[in-house]
Enzyme design. Structure first.
Site, PDB file in Angstrom:
ATOM      1  N   CYS A 237       3.220 -20.568  12.587  1.00  0.00           N
ATOM      2  CA  CYS A 237       4.212 -20.541  11.502  1.00  0.00           C
ATOM      3  C   CYS A 237       5.379 -19.614  11.849  1.00  0.00           C
ATOM      4  CB  CYS A 237       3.576 -20.126  10.182  1.00  0.00           C
ATOM      5  SG  CYS A 237       2.395 -21.321   9.552  1.00  0.00           S
TER       6      CYS A 237
ATOM      7  N   LYS B  50      -6.661 -11.902   3.971  1.00  0.00           N
ATOM      8  CA  LYS B  50      -6.542 -11.317   5.302  1.00  0.00           C
ATOM      9  C   LYS B  50      -7.161  -9.925   5.366  1.00  0.00           C
ATOM     10  CE  LYS B  50      -2.262 -13.853   6.305  1.00  0.00           C
ATOM     11  NZ  LYS B  50      -2.708 -14.764   7.373  1.00  0.00           N
TER      12      LYS B  50
ATOM     13  N   GLN C 293       0.200  -8.601   7.654  1.00  0.00           N
ATOM     14  CA  GLN C 293      -0.535  -8.237   8.865  1.00  0.00           C
ATOM     15  C   GLN C 293      -0.701  -6.729   9.036  1.00  0.00           C
ATOM     16  OE1 GLN C 293      -2.073 -10.429  10.662  1.00  0.00           O
ATOM     17  NE2 GLN C 293      -1.180 -12.248   9.738  1.00  0.00           N
TER      18      GLN C 293
ATOM     19  N   HIS D 148       7.415 -14.773  10.018  1.00  0.00           N
ATOM     20  CA  HIS D 148       6.610 -15.924   9.609  1.00  0.00           C
ATOM     21  C   HIS D 148       7.487 -16.836   8.760  1.00  0.00           C
ATOM     22  CE1 HIS D 148       3.448 -18.076   7.352  1.00  0.00           C
ATOM     23  NE2 HIS D 148       2.582 -17.688   8.279  1.00  0.00           N
TER      24      HIS D 148
ATOM     25  N   ASP E 151       7.096  -7.543   4.434  1.00  0.00           N
ATOM     26  CA  ASP E 151       5.963  -8.464   4.507  1.00  0.00           C
ATOM     27  C   ASP E 151       4.807  -7.711   5.157  1.00  0.00           C
ATOM     28  OD1 ASP E 151       4.045 -10.315   5.235  1.00  0.00           O
ATOM     29  OD2 ASP E 151       5.434 -11.707   6.210  1.00  0.00           O
TER      30      ASP E 151
END
Length: 419
Positions: free
Chosen positions: A378, A234, A211, A123, A208
């Site tokens: 993104c 999220k 997700q 991202h 990261d």
């Protein structure tokens, strides 16, 4: 215990609304999830009855708000299985968490010519902060390529080719920063193995987890990553709140990210001394109501069961891929559907159909009540690697159903016939 998705959906009133006189089918969860009533109620309750600035206040409301805020920190610590609450820094989201590491780590440990290694599937929030530091400090941003199946080259179905990945780690590599799960491809990267490989060379790793945190159990001690970033919005929590986990040994060495109240020990005209982590990185008034909302969201997920959530979403992902593959002209990006074994894709399916532009597909699906995401997500470098300008993305959450995927598939067929 049976997974009662119908009962779960009752906690999300927005899911029963209509758009364009059609039932809403919300499949844009990788962008943000809907919020259960318990989260909204908890935040409203705090604003109504507990609202006061946290820390340092001696009055009752401040003490009560502080207790809720720090209880949320403990809740997050347990959620990711960090060793200490001092390793949990509250930020505005994954983006700020990565920017915090990029700025402070480069300031403390990197010089001109040093390298940070990212991947082709990142991202922008895990690319641009490093590029800014490259421009400012002369560091070099290198990237691990991916194969045509949407996995890192040297990683096959979660198995790491140590020699191949190891060749990408040079003597100038100071940090590896990579997504746990791709927000476009759904690829689940074998971060534990990559962390081990990097650590054997003395290189720390930032993960990261934007997700992955909503979809699977996170254990930062088992992963052994040095930093882990994720966002509240999220995972059924409010917007504007996120988390940076950092190993104590790193947080103690990193300089402050911003200056102001809350993060100081003593200030004089001659010098300023700073608080210990995590407060050293939390300048200003925190969003203490949002931290309470995030803690409530974690309670909600825990009550359903993270294993049950993961199983349900994996079922939806597999079912979606199977059904989409029955559509003529369908191209699905990311890991293939396995004939056996685990599915190395998590809750995200990006696709194109024939020559239909992704924006046209998304716009027409919207008129059918189906909310999907279109565009580059993104991830411009990834789009370049895939040879496309954008995709249509369906992404799933704990409240989605097979019936909604059926509506999506029917909608795609209908749109396809128009072209």
């Amino acid at each position: 215990m049976m997974y009662d998705v119908k009962k779960i959906r009752e906690d999300f009133p927005i899911l029963s609304r209509e758009v364009y006189n059609r039932p809403l089918v919300y499949l844009d969860n990788a962008a943000t999830t809907q919020k259960p009533l318990c989260v909204l109620d908890a935040m409203r309750e705090e604003y109504l009855n507990v609202n006061a600035n946290v820390h340092r206040g001696v009055h009752y409301l401040s003490q009560q708000a502080t207790d809720l805020h720090e209880a949320a920190r403990e809740k997050v610590r347990a959620f990711v299985n960090a060793e200490k609450t001092s390793e949990i820094v509250f930020t505005r989201g994954t983006t700020e968490s990565i920017n915090l590491v990029a700025q402070t780590f480069c300031e403390a440990f990197m010089k001109e010519g040093d390298e940070v290694l990212v991947t082709d599937m990142e991202h922008h929030s895990n690319i641009v902060p490093w590029q800014l530091q490259a421009k400012k400090r002369g560091i070099v941003v290198r990237h691990l390529p991916i194969n045509d199946n949407g996995e890192l080259e040297g990683c096959n179905g979660g198995i790491v080719n140590v020699d191949e990945i190891g060749k990408k780690l040079s003597e100038r590599t100071r940090l590896v920063s990579l997504a746990h799960v791709s927000n476009v491809l759904g690829t689940i990267n074998p971060v534990k193995a990559i962390v081990k490989l990097a650590h054997e060379r003395g290189i720390p790793v930032l993960v990261d987890g934007a997700q992955s945190a909503p979809h699977t159990k996170i254990d930062v001690q088992d992963l052994d990553c040095d930093f882990f970033a994720f966002s509240g919005h999220k995972m059924y929590g409010p917007t504007g709140i996120g988390v940076l986990y950092g190993k104590e040994k790193w947080l103690e060495k990193l300089p402050p990210y911003q200056g102001g109240g809350e993060m100081i020990d003593q200030v004089s005209w001659e010098k300023t001394t700073f608080e210990q982590p995590p407060l050293k990185f939390e300048a200003g008034t925190p969003d203490y109501v949002a931290t309470h909302g995030l803690a409530t969201a974690i309670d909600y997920m825990n009550a359903i069961g993270l294993d049950a959530i993961e199983e349900h979403e994996q079922m939806l992902t597999r079912y979606c891929v199977e059904q989409l593959l029955t559509i003529d002209g369908m191209r699905i990006f990311g890991p293939s559907l396995p004939t056996d074994g685990a599915f190395s894709r998590d809750a995200v399916v990006s696709f194109q159909v024939g020559n239909i532009h992704h924006l046209d597909m998304g716009t027409l699906l919207d008129r059918l009540g189906i909310a999907v995401r279109t565009g580059h997500h993104c991830a411009h470098p990834l789009m370049t690697r895939l040879g496309v300008t954008g995709t249509v993305r369906a992404s799933f959450a704990l409240y989605n159903t097979k019936e909604e995927i059926d509506v999506l598939v029917q909608g795609i067929r209908r749109v396809s016939q128009m072209f």
